[in-house]
Design a protein around this motif. Sequence first.
Motif, PDB file in Angstrom:
ATOM      1  N   THR A   1       0.834  -1.205   0.000  1.00  0.00           N
ATOM      2  CA  THR A   1       0.000   0.000   0.000  1.00  0.00           C
ATOM      3  C   THR A   1       0.868   1.254   0.000  1.00  0.00           C
ATOM      4  N   LEU A   2       1.934   1.241   0.779  1.00  0.00           N
ATOM      5  CA  LEU A   2       2.832   2.395   0.805  1.00  0.00           C
ATOM      6  C   LEU A   2       3.443   2.635  -0.581  1.00  0.00           C
ATOM      7  N   VAL A   3       3.887   1.572  -1.227  1.00  0.00           N
ATOM      8  CA  VAL A   3       4.481   1.697  -2.560  1.00  0.00           C
ATOM      9  C   VAL A   3       3.444   2.205  -3.565  1.00  0.00           C
ATOM     10  N   ALA A   4       2.204   1.723  -3.446  1.00  0.00           N
ATOM     11  CA  ALA A   4       1.140   2.163  -4.361  1.00  0.00           C
ATOM     12  C   ALA A   4       0.860   3.650  -4.229  1.00  0.00           C
ATOM     13  N   HIS A   5       1.185   4.222  -3.091  1.00  0.00           N
ATOM     14  CA  HIS A   5       0.994   5.664  -2.878  1.00  0.00           C
ATOM     15  C   HIS A   5       2.283   6.441  -3.097  1.00  0.00           C
TER      16      HIS A   5
ATOM     17  N   GLY B   1       8.873   5.070  -1.145  1.00  0.00           N
ATOM     18  CA  GLY B   1       9.985   4.199  -1.448  1.00  0.00           C
ATOM     19  C   GLY B   1      11.183   4.568  -0.605  1.00  0.00           C
ATOM     20  N   PRO B   2      12.383   4.166  -1.028  1.00  0.00           N
ATOM     21  CA  PRO B   2      13.576   4.479  -0.248  1.00  0.00           C
ATOM     22  C   PRO B   2      13.702   5.980   0.025  1.00  0.00           C
TER      23      PRO B   2
ATOM     24  N   LYS C   1      10.740  -2.513   4.996  1.00  0.00           N
ATOM     25  CA  LYS C   1      10.693  -3.363   3.809  1.00  0.00           C
ATOM     26  C   LYS C   1      10.897  -2.590   2.510  1.00  0.00           C
ATOM     27  N   ILE C   2      10.559  -1.298   2.494  1.00  0.00           N
ATOM     28  CA  ILE C   2      10.694  -0.520   1.258  1.00  0.00           C
ATOM     29  C   ILE C   2      11.800   0.536   1.365  1.00  0.00           C
ATOM     30  N   GLY C   3      12.582   0.465   2.434  1.00  0.00           N
ATOM     31  CA  GLY C   3      13.661   1.429   2.594  1.00  0.00           C
ATOM     32  C   GLY C   3      13.195   2.793   3.049  1.00  0.00           C
TER      33      GLY C   3
END
Length: 567
Positions: free
Chosen positions: A56-60, A63-64, A87-89
Amino acid sequence: MADVPSPSSGDLDRANYATIWDAVARAVPDRVAVRTDGEDVTYAAFEQRAARLAATLVAHGLGPGSTVAIFMYNRVEYLTTLYAAYKIGAIPVNVNFRYHGAELAELLEMSRPSALVYPRSLADAVLDAGTRVPLPGLVLVVADEVRGDAPPGPGTPFAAALDAAPLPPRALGPDHRIFMFTGGTTGRPKAVVWTHDNLFDSQLFSIYGSLPVDVPTSLDDVTRVAAREDLPRTVCLPLPPMMHATALFNVMNAMVLGGTVVFLPTARFDPRAAVRAVEEHGVTRLVVAGNAIVGPLVDVLDAGAGADVSSLTTVLSSGMVWSDDLKARLIAHAPGATLIDIVGSSEGGPFAYGVVRGPEDLPCRPRLAQGAVVLAPDLTPVDEIGETGMLAYRGAMPLGYHDDPARTAETYPVIDGVRHVMPGDWVRVLGDGYVELLGRGSGVVNTGGEKVFPGEVEKVLLALPGVVDAVVLGLPDPRWGEVVTAVVVTAPGAGLTAEQVQDEVGRRLAGYKKPRRLYLVDELARSPSGKVDMHRLRRRITEVEVPALVDPVVEPLAAADPAERTR
């Protein structure tokens, strides 16, 4: 979980907590990772929740390097958000859950998060902050117990963020960052910046020091230790909030060991519930915050609660006053426990350890940790017994303060080519590695040209019969520049007078260290971590008209507003 090649599989020079926790989850998928409010979450389920939130974080667009603000008390969602960010930096940002809207807005403006996670019970502060600064693009609301008229608050339900397909594990580097926002002498929050590998290196002794194992040198070694059934299982109960480093780092350490983390069901510290949790869940590692937490705990135990806390093997505190009498009372109920009083700070360390395994170790004296030294103001070593100096540490440490190179250079000096961390804590050298804590240099009271360390006076005050809590600070004075001022909480019926307190301090310390002003209060309104908001305390004091006398003056001071007390 799918296996993902990782540069840290052979060694730990590139350690990343998400990579380590992923490996632990693969090794012990059915072991309970988190136990809270009647719910057991296994490592496999915990990893999947974090992976779904990460998606969900990446979809919004995160990222790092993105920041994720966690405005929450100790809950499983706090730990899930932390794991997902790793997990996504992304960089988790710890936010004090006692903040009001203006304070929250200031921290949001400083950290510029791309996401905010908070429980509905704190919606008032979030709504207020939203009128002052723009809220992040992604706001997630955790459902928790709220009063009937509580506003719903902005954002999407946290549970809905877990509907996404799990994000597959990624190869992660060691240089992803972790922010630890901390208050300072200015009262303005500042972020200490750790990298994953430096933080892990600094925690190796805390993680493995009490176990009969060699310190792991590879990810495979870490997972083998976590999976071993013959080692004592770590069951960790953090009583201070994870928004502070002591609780957060110890929880993270427990997860590295494949241990179980226990959370109390409510935000408010309940010593009876804590004692029950220790017995019910067989807690082995209890994280406390000095007298502020241990005092109420031993009061419950001494009152004959009938609880069995013999499962405790380690009780840890850091950066807070933890008096010998409370250590003695606690060890009487948990004779198999080792009490570890850590001299540390958000800026780095540990600098020293005070270890108590039984009554014979009292009075407790801290001893310098490996890599710690005592330095004079000119940054030369202090070796002579009785001399004073500042603590410094030469091991793994943070990068410094976020966006503050001047303060970073001051706190992290390079001495003879070696980087040190020196937050400003003064000690007296006792010999054989032992030191006596005197206090933070920024709080030193300069009275008539003499320097008084508040911690030294507080230690004497807390040893007086009838004194429950105490804080020492300096107040302006036209004659002396500053006068030593004590704010003291006494036990009901203690009947202590200002003169008695002054006399008792004078018997133990030089006359210029005796409190010249004394306030008796009902409580010091410490935070959940045991800290006192010194700026608010100064305002409370200065709002009372106090004559500038040399002799002690007792002034009534109303207790703090209930709204400011620990939730």
